[in-house]
Design an enzyme around this catalytic site. Structure first.
Site, PDB file in Angstrom:
ATOM      1  N   CYS A 103      38.065  31.957  50.329  1.00 36.26           N
ATOM      2  CA  CYS A 103      37.675  32.363  49.158  1.00 36.26           C
ATOM      3  C   CYS A 103      36.313  32.600  48.925  1.00 36.26           C
ATOM      4  O   CYS A 103      35.799  33.127  47.991  1.00 36.26           O
ATOM      5  CB  CYS A 103      38.451  31.596  48.057  1.00 36.26           C
ATOM      6  SG  CYS A 103      40.016  30.678  48.627  1.00 36.26           S
ATOM      7  N   HIS A 125      42.139  36.286  40.812  1.00 36.02           N
ATOM      8  CA  HIS A 125      41.106  35.875  41.943  1.00 36.02           C
ATOM      9  C   HIS A 125      41.878  36.630  43.299  1.00 36.02           C
ATOM     10  O   HIS A 125      42.361  35.674  44.474  1.00 36.02           O
ATOM     11  CB  HIS A 125      41.304  33.825  42.465  1.00 36.02           C
ATOM     12  CG  HIS A 125      40.638  33.393  43.551  1.00 36.02           C
ATOM     13  ND1 HIS A 125      39.830  34.333  44.338  1.00 36.02           N
ATOM     14  CD2 HIS A 125      41.064  32.121  44.250  1.00 36.02           C
ATOM     15  CE1 HIS A 125      39.455  33.011  44.893  1.00 36.02           C
ATOM     16  NE2 HIS A 125      39.755  32.461  45.344  1.00 36.02           N
ATOM     17  N   CYS A 130      35.479  26.717  46.312  1.00 37.66           N
ATOM     18  CA  CYS A 130      35.670  25.639  46.875  1.00 37.66           C
ATOM     19  C   CYS A 130      36.472  26.890  48.042  1.00 37.66           C
ATOM     20  O   CYS A 130      36.718  28.591  47.559  1.00 37.66           O
ATOM     21  CB  CYS A 130      37.003  25.163  46.192  1.00 37.66           C
ATOM     22  SG  CYS A 130      38.044  25.939  45.430  1.00 37.66           S
TER      23      CYS A 130
END
Length: 385
Positions: free
Chosen positions: A89, A341, A371
């Site tokens: 991510c 996202h 994260c």
């Protein structure tokens, strides 16, 4: 001491799964922001020394070094290379780190960083058993590794399990998460209605605004959703949205700023990355933030704005509990729960929004963390100029 300056930062609106960007080839999504980046910055594209883009699930239309493909699809100079980064991510935040490090080292003067992801076209579920078995693959990156099994056993390695572990460890209730999720939507809608995102956005056709925020959501609606994991507390409402989008930034040295007549808007004050428990996975922003503050000699009191990716509500809520940060400085324009996202693009999407909000409010320092798979977290501190 060498400096790495942020000259320009742009992003597409974030599209919902199946929404307005879902049929756009990832190379064209990336090309769109790269074209706008070069036009808005006024820099000569031929002077760019590398293009570093983040992307996950680099298969199908995202395969074959998507960074290079995006640059060429934009019609930009063939002599400029590109490389694709995968730190899960945090891929495009890491792309920004690599670009800044190249500038800080003096080996390059003008570098593009960014990311792209079309999660509708290339689902994250590609790694599931159903998707992997027809290709003759063993499910997941860990299954079958004797070394991994010897160290971590057969414990499940997935983000939902990690989010549940965080919620339990830090005492985050479902009510806490749903209130946080509602606030994310409210803040995102306030930002959209107040036109706070206008300067950073590069509309794509008829998609002129982020598609994720829901005006009709409520605590009552959230309370009616079933948990994703049996016996758990995490629901879709408390999780980031599957999304499509792209973002990009231009980083420059002092020499490039001078020689190309560029206007720096911020400088990279600090960058670092840390890791911790890969099973819990999503709590690494906590130790990574402590490490970054210690190494930079700063405290959170000196930070004007924080962007921490809302992969799941307990990630941010645990970070707030552990750091004691002021919630009014954190994700002031909403986060991934509302805005979405698009995995590989989120890092520089957050940094783009952080830069523009520092400029809007007159803040000086902004901190970004998120994260990442494998129990990792990047931290970037930028200083508005």
């Amino acid at each position: 001491m060498a400096e790495a300056y942020i000259v320009e930062a742009v992003r597409t609106p974030v599209g919902r799964r199946g929404g307005g960007l879902s049929a756009v080839h990832p190379a064209d999504l990336g090309a769109h922001v790269l074209t706008a980046l070069m036009e808005r910055s006024g820099a000569d594209p031929a002077a760019v020394e590398d293009v570093v883009l983040g992307c996950l699930d680099t298969v199908g239309p995202q395969a074959g070094d998507i960074a290079r493909t995006c640059w060429l699809a934009a019609g930009l100079p063939e002599e400029v290379p590109g490389v694709t980064v995968d730190r899960q991510c945090g891929s495009s935040q890491q792309a920004a780190h690599f670009a800044a490090q190249a500038v800080l080292s003096g080996t390059q003067d003008l570098v593009v960083a960014g990311g792209v992801q079309n999660m509708t076209m290339v689902p994250i579920a590609f790694a599931t058993r159903e998707a992997a078995e027809p290709l003759g693959l063993t499910q997941g990156p860990f299954a079958g590794s004797e070394g991994w099994r010897a160290r971590y056993g057969d414990r499940p390695v997935n983000q939902f399990a990690g989010a549940e572990m965080i919620a339990r460890k830090w005492g985050v209730s479902r009510v806490d998460m749903e209130e946080f999720a509602l606030r994310s939507h409210q803040r995102a809608l306030r930002a959209i209605d107040g036109r706070r995102f206008d300067r950073e956005l590069v509309p794509y056709g008829e998609v002129t605004a982020d598609e994720g925020p829901r005006r009709d959501t409520s605590l009552e609606k959230m309370a009616g959703l079933k948990p994703v994991v049996d016996g758990g507390s995490i629901t879709a409402a408390c999780s980031s949205q599957v999304s499509d989008g792209a973002s990009a930034m231009l980083l420059a040295s002092e020499r490039a700023v001078r020689e190309h007549g560029l206007t720096p808007r911020a400088r990279v004050h600090h960058l670092s990355v840390r890791g911790e428990d890969p099973i819990r996975m999503l709590s690494a922003p906590i130790p990574a933030t402590a490490y970054a503050l210690k190494k930079s000699g700063m405290t959170l009191d000196a930070i004007d704005l924080v962007e921490i990716n809302e992969a799941f509500a307990p990630v941010v809520l645990a970070w707030l509990k552990e750091t004691g940060a002021d919630p009014e400085k954190v994700n002031v324009n909403g986060g991934a729960i509302a805005l979405g996202h698009p995995l590989g693009a989120t890092g520089t999407r957050l940094m783009t929004t952080l830069l523009h909000e520092l400029e809007r409010t007159g803040g000086r320092y902004g901190l970004q963390t998120m994260c990442e798979g494998g129990g990792q977290a990047n931290v970037t501190i930028i200083e508005r100029l």
